[in-house]
Write a protein that holds these residues in place. Structure first.
Motif, short mmCIF file in Angstrom:
data_model
loop_
_atom_site.label_atom_id
_atom_site.label_comp_id
_atom_site.label_asym_id
_atom_site.label_seq_id
_atom_site.Cartn_x
_atom_site.Cartn_y
_atom_site.Cartn_z
N UNK A 1 31.02 34.39 26.95
CA UNK A 1 30.86 35.30 25.83
C UNK A 1 29.37 35.56 25.59
N UNK A 2 28.57 34.51 25.67
CA UNK A 2 27.12 34.67 25.49
C UNK A 2 26.53 35.58 26.57
N UNK A 3 27.02 35.48 27.80
CA UNK A 3 26.56 36.36 28.88
C UNK A 3 26.93 37.81 28.58
N UNK A 4 28.16 38.03 28.10
CA UNK A 4 28.58 39.39 27.76
C UNK A 4 27.71 39.93 26.62
N UNK A 5 27.40 39.09 25.64
CA UNK A 5 26.55 39.51 24.52
C UNK A 5 25.16 39.88 25.03
N UNK A 6 24.62 39.10 25.95
CA UNK A 6 23.30 39.39 26.51
C UNK A 6 23.32 40.69 27.33
N UNK A 7 24.43 40.94 28.02
CA UNK A 7 24.53 42.12 28.86
C UNK A 7 24.83 43.39 28.06
N UNK B 1 42.19 52.54 29.70
CA UNK B 1 41.98 51.52 28.68
C UNK B 1 42.65 50.20 29.05
N UNK B 2 43.97 50.17 29.33
CA UNK B 2 44.56 48.88 29.69
C UNK B 2 43.98 48.30 30.97
N UNK B 3 43.60 49.17 31.90
CA UNK B 3 43.00 48.65 33.14
C UNK B 3 41.65 48.01 32.87
N UNK B 4 40.84 48.64 32.01
CA UNK B 4 39.55 48.05 31.67
C UNK B 4 39.72 46.74 30.91
N UNK B 5 40.67 46.71 29.97
CA UNK B 5 40.91 45.47 29.23
C UNK B 5 41.39 44.37 30.17
N UNK B 6 42.30 44.72 31.07
CA UNK B 6 42.79 43.73 32.03
C UNK B 6 41.68 43.28 32.98
N UNK B 7 40.86 44.23 33.42
CA UNK B 7 39.75 43.87 34.33
C UNK B 7 38.77 42.94 33.63
N UNK B 8 38.51 43.19 32.35
CA UNK B 8 37.64 42.28 31.58
C UNK B 8 38.25 40.90 31.49
N UNK B 9 39.55 40.85 31.18
CA UNK B 9 40.28 39.57 31.12
C UNK B 9 40.20 38.87 32.47
N UNK B 10 40.49 39.60 33.52
CA UNK B 10 40.50 39.03 34.87
C UNK B 10 39.12 38.52 35.26
N UNK B 11 38.09 39.28 34.90
CA UNK B 11 36.72 38.85 35.19
C UNK B 11 36.40 37.53 34.51
N UNK B 12 36.75 37.43 33.24
CA UNK B 12 36.50 36.19 32.50
C UNK B 12 37.28 35.02 33.09
#
Length: 182
Positions: free
Chosen positions: A143-149, A36-47
Motif C-alpha cells: 500500500x505504501x508503494x502504491x501511495x508513493x507511486x 473497470x472490473x479488469x483494472x480492479x482485478x488486475x490491481x488485486x492480482x498485482x497485489x
C-alpha cells in the motif's frame, strides 16, 4: 452496432508494451465499461502476486491465494470444516481438501472441540499465524508503494471511492468459491 461491429466485452491487449502513461492518459469517459472490473482485478492480482513472491522469500513458499482465504476463514478461534466451507462459499468437501493441504504444509492442525467432543476444530499453527502476520505487513508495504507511486491523496481518494460504491457486506472470503462457480 458501432461502425458495423457489435459491441462486446473483449480484452484489448493493444496497450501491451506501451509506457503506462500512454495507456492510462485517456479520459475516463472514453474507457469502455468492461475495463473497470479488469483494472480492479488486475490491481488485486498485482497485489496478491507481489504478496506471494514476498511470502516465498520470507519462508512461506508454499502458500497460495486460496490458502490465505482459508486461513482467514479458520481465524484465531478455529473453525470446523463446515464453517470454513460456508465462509469460503465452497462445499465442506472442498474446504476439507484445502484444510488437508494446510495441515500437510504445517499451517493448520486438527484438534478436538472443547465445546463438543464429536466435532473437530481446525486451528492455525504458529507457522500459519506467522504467514498471516507477514501477509499483513507485506500488504502495508505494498500500500505504501502504491501511495508513493500514485500519490497518497489519490490512493486515499480511490479507497474512499471504493468504500462508497462497494457494499459493506462485500468483504467476504468466498472469492474462490464465487470465481469457481457451481
Amino acid at each position: 452496432m458501432v461502425d458495423g461491429t457489435e459491441k462486446v466485452n473483449q480484452v484489448d491487449d493493444s496497450g501491451k508494451g506501451m509506457a503506462p502513461e500512454a495507456v492510462t492518459d485517456a479520459p475516463a469517459a472514453d474507457a469502455p465499461g468492461y475495463e473497470l472490473p479488469l483494472l480492479l482485478f488486475a490491481g488485486f492480482r498485482t497485489l496478491i502476486d507481489r504478496l506471494h513472491a514476498e511470502l516465498a522469500r520470507q519462508g512461506h513458499p508454499d502458500v497460495r491465494p486460496a490458502h490465505g482465504f482459508a486461513m482467514q476463514a479458520i481465524g484465531v478461534r478455529g473453525a470446523t470444516a463446515s464453517e470454513i466451507g460456508r465462509r469460503l462459499g465452497v462445499s465442506k468437501q472442498a474446504a476439507g481438501k484445502t484444510v488437508d493441504r494446510l495441515i500437510a504444509l504445517g499451517y493448520a492442525h486438527r484438534t478436538d472441540d472443547p465445546a463438543d467432543a464429536r466435532r473437530k476444530l481446525i486451528r492455525l499453527t504458529p507457522h500459519g499465524t506467522d504467514a498471516l502476520r507477514r501477509s499483513a505487513a507485506v500488504f502495508d508495504e505494498l500500500r505504501a508503494e502504491w501511495a508513493a507511486s500514485a500519490g497518497t491523496d489519490r490512493l486515499r481518494d480511490l479507497e474512499a471511492t471504493l468504500r462508497t460504491v462497494v457494499p459493506p457486506d462485500a468483504f467476504r472470503l468466498d472469492a474462490a468459491g464465487w470465481l469457481g462457480g457451481p
